[in-house]
Write an enzyme that holds these catalytic residues in place. Structure first.
Site, mmCIF file in Angstrom:
data_model
loop_
_atom_site.group_PDB
_atom_site.id
_atom_site.type_symbol
_atom_site.label_atom_id
_atom_site.label_comp_id
_atom_site.label_asym_id
_atom_site.label_seq_id
_atom_site.Cartn_x
_atom_site.Cartn_y
_atom_site.Cartn_z
ATOM 1 N N LYS A 104 1.777 -9.138 -0.038
ATOM 2 C CA LYS A 104 1.799 -8.287 -1.226
ATOM 3 C C LYS A 104 2.820 -7.195 -0.968
ATOM 4 C CE LYS A 104 -0.644 -5.662 -4.616
ATOM 5 N NZ LYS A 104 -1.344 -4.413 -4.771
ATOM 6 N N GLY A 112 -6.169 -5.047 -10.416
ATOM 7 C CA GLY A 112 -6.498 -4.013 -9.442
ATOM 8 C C GLY A 112 -7.463 -2.994 -10.001
ATOM 9 N N ARG A 113 -6.961 -1.787 -10.220
ATOM 10 C CA ARG A 113 -7.807 -0.657 -10.630
ATOM 11 C C ARG A 113 -8.572 -0.903 -11.928
ATOM 12 N NH1 ARG A 113 -3.840 3.575 -11.541
ATOM 13 N NH2 ARG A 113 -2.472 1.806 -11.827
ATOM 14 N N CYS A 147 0.833 -1.205 0.000
ATOM 15 C CA CYS A 147 0.000 0.000 0.000
ATOM 16 C C CYS A 147 0.866 1.253 0.000
ATOM 17 C CB CYS A 147 -0.933 0.011 1.199
ATOM 18 S SG CYS A 147 -2.029 1.454 1.203
ATOM 19 N N GLY A 151 0.141 -5.204 -11.568
ATOM 20 C CA GLY A 151 0.472 -3.935 -12.202
ATOM 21 C C GLY A 151 0.227 -3.975 -13.690
ATOM 22 N N ASP A 152 -0.629 -3.102 -14.171
ATOM 23 C CA ASP A 152 -0.908 -2.925 -15.606
ATOM 24 C C ASP A 152 -1.721 -4.051 -16.229
ATOM 25 O OD1 ASP A 152 0.519 -0.587 -15.402
ATOM 26 O OD2 ASP A 152 2.335 -1.382 -16.340
#
Length: 197
Positions: free
Chosen positions: A43, A128-129, A4, A105-106
């Site tokens: 993580k 994730g996002r 985080c 990531g990505d």
């Protein structure tokens, strides 16, 4: 979660800031693994900043401490979510440990998931996002990885149906006052790519 990057978390010597203190990070993982009957996963990011990329050495220590799997986000804390994820760091972690490694990531499409798996050797990918307002992304990735099938993006009607179901569940779980306020950001993510939204 040693990944985080949020200032309110890392500023309190938690999250990604734990990567700056490897002995403490090791002791935390060791204590959790000893205390839990469930698998303990960690993580982390590639490091705190470009001058302290230490994911490989930490991964080895976490494996020794009893971690069952590792998720590696290929950016430093300093990068936050900017720039490209470093697949080389993830690949180096995968080669350095025997436990499963999850790349992060990505990953925003079925093709990017496959690309990460092929370039890093990771056992799994973490989304994730990119899943915000797109919960069907997981089914799309699975269909592509398992069968080579590219599932289409849902139309506006299906997006609205899923969004309303999601909003309803938030309200049932948190109550109307909190739920509807929290649902606003989710609704914005669902309609983001719809023309004239």
């Amino acid at each position: 979660n040693m990944g985080c990057p949020a200032p309110k978390i890392a500023g309190n010597f938690a999250g990604a800031a734990l990567m700056k203190n490897p002995p403490l990070a090791y002791e935390i993982v060791k204590a959790c693994a000893r205390a839990s009957c469930l698998p303990v996963t960690v993580k982390m990011r590639s490091g705190w900043d470009a001058g302290s990329v230490n994911a490989v050495s930490l991964a080895q220590r976490f494996e020794e401490a009893g971690a069952a799997a590792l998720a590696v986000h290929g950016r430093t804390r300093e990068q936050m979510y900017a720039g490209k994820a470093d697949y080389m760091v993830m690949a180096a972690v995968k080669k350095a440990v025997r436990i499963p490694v999850i790349g992060s990531g990505d990953v925003c499409s079925p093709h990017s998931a496959l690309d990460m798996l092929e370039r890093t050797g990771c056992d799994m990918v973490m989304v994730g996002r990119a899943a915000l307002g797109r919960p069907w992304l997981f089914s799309q990735i699975n269909a592509f990885l398992e069968r080579g099938e590219l599932l289409p993006e849902p139309g506006a009607g299906e997006r609205m149906r899923v969004m309303l179901e999601h909003v309803g569940r938030i309200i049932r779980y948190k109550g109307e006052y909190i739920g509807i306020r929290e649902a606003r950001k989710h609704a914005a993510w669902y309609i983001k790519s719809i023309r004239s939204a």
